[in-house]
Enzyme design. Structure first.
Site, mmCIF file in Angstrom:
data_model
loop_
_atom_site.group_PDB
_atom_site.id
_atom_site.type_symbol
_atom_site.label_atom_id
_atom_site.label_comp_id
_atom_site.label_asym_id
_atom_site.label_seq_id
_atom_site.Cartn_x
_atom_site.Cartn_y
_atom_site.Cartn_z
ATOM 1 N N ASN A 61 -11.002 9.722 -38.063
ATOM 2 C CA ASN A 61 -12.534 9.986 -38.078
ATOM 3 C C ASN A 61 -13.125 10.270 -38.539
ATOM 4 O OD1 ASN A 61 -11.742 11.485 -35.567
ATOM 5 N ND2 ASN A 61 -13.563 11.430 -34.980
ATOM 6 N N GLU A 63 -16.602 12.383 -40.047
ATOM 7 C CA GLU A 63 -17.575 12.774 -39.664
ATOM 8 C C GLU A 63 -18.553 13.371 -40.289
ATOM 9 O OE1 GLU A 63 -17.435 14.598 -36.081
ATOM 10 O OE2 GLU A 63 -17.276 12.813 -34.616
ATOM 11 N N GLU A 74 -10.416 3.686 -36.889
ATOM 12 C CA GLU A 74 -10.392 2.133 -37.018
ATOM 13 C C GLU A 74 -9.972 1.595 -38.618
ATOM 14 O OE1 GLU A 74 -11.044 3.681 -34.523
ATOM 15 O OE2 GLU A 74 -10.934 3.095 -32.444
ATOM 16 N N CYS A 111 -14.606 0.558 -30.823
ATOM 17 C CA CYS A 111 -16.646 0.804 -31.041
ATOM 18 C C CYS A 111 -16.122 -0.795 -30.366
ATOM 19 C CB CYS A 111 -17.304 1.526 -30.770
ATOM 20 S SG CYS A 111 -16.872 1.528 -33.017
HETATM 21 N N1 THU Z 1 -14.696 7.176 -33.162
HETATM 22 C C1 THU Z 1 -13.663 6.855 -33.852
HETATM 23 O O1 THU Z 1 -13.139 7.197 -34.866
HETATM 24 N N2 THU Z 1 -12.553 5.754 -32.649
HETATM 25 C C2 THU Z 1 -12.733 5.500 -31.587
HETATM 26 O O2 THU Z 1 -12.137 4.234 -30.951
HETATM 27 C C3 THU Z 1 -13.716 5.576 -30.724
HETATM 28 C C4 THU Z 1 -14.905 6.760 -31.724
HETATM 29 C C5 THU Z 1 -14.771 8.602 -33.529
HETATM 30 C C6 THU Z 1 -16.237 8.239 -33.669
HETATM 31 C C7 THU Z 1 -17.091 10.036 -33.561
HETATM 32 O O3 THU Z 1 -15.894 10.205 -34.682
HETATM 33 C C8 THU Z 1 -15.810 10.318 -32.481
HETATM 34 O O4 THU Z 1 -14.942 9.699 -32.186
HETATM 35 C C9 THU Z 1 -16.794 10.103 -31.292
HETATM 36 O O5 THU Z 1 -17.611 8.749 -31.093
#
Ligand code: THU
Length: 156
Positions: A61, A63, A74, A111
């Site tokens: 992830n 951000e 993902e 998600c």
């Molecule tokens: N996040 C993911 O990368 N994948 C998931 O399956 C759930 C959430 C990330 C998004 C964000 O950067 C952090 O987790 C918190 O939601």
């Protein structure tokens, strides 16, 4: 008339995953989580996508201060695979794991937006992509396809 939907999946101890490649893939996802950029949520997610030729493409992830501009692990992984290997139509399996603020591995279930995106790649390739989600206590939940995670999905 009431109807029922049954979602079939399997659960294993990580060490007892029937697919040895699955253990390795989850290990790659764990390593990928270390590369996450998550200064806002402090929730690090790693994803590892195994392609038909055995190549593994990882994502994590990313951000951003403008929150919606960030991207989940993902989608980072499948977009990277699609961008780097445009002809590849064989995404076999995707492993996903989270690492919380205390540094512990924990569950990360894709998600809704990621399910939608994964679903399109699965439909395009015309055969299932397995999804392996890490569960606390070194367990793994294995979904046979993205479709099983997203019933009644949008398409046009
Ligand atoms: N996040 C993911 O990368 N994948 C998931 O399956 C759930 C959430 C990330 C998004 C964000 O950067 C952090 O987790 C918190 O939601």
């Amino acid at each position: 008339m009431d109807k029922e939907l049954v979602i079939k999946y399997e659960e294993y101890d990580l060490a007892a995953l029937p697919d040895a490649g699955g253990r390795e893939l989850m290990q790659r996802a764990v390593e990928a989580a270390d590369g996450a950029y998550a200064p806002y949520s402090h929730f690090h997610v790693g994803a590892a996508l195994r392609l038909g030729d055995g190549t593994v493409v990882c994502g994590n992830n990313q951000e951003n201060a403008a929150y919606p501009s960030g991207l989940c692990a993902e989608r980072t992984a499948v977009f990277a695979a699609s961008a780097q290997r445009p002809g590849m139509r064989n995404y076999e399996a995707l492993a996903i794991v989270g690492r919380n603020e205390r540094g512990e591995l924990c569950e990360a279930s894709p998600c809704g937006a990621c399910r939608q995106v994964l679903m399109e790649y699965e439909q395009r390739q015309g055969h299932p992509m397995r999804v392996l989600c890490y569960l606390s206590g070194d367990r793994v939940r294995v979904f046979p396809s993205v479709a099983s995670l997203l019933p009644f999905s949008f398409d046009f």
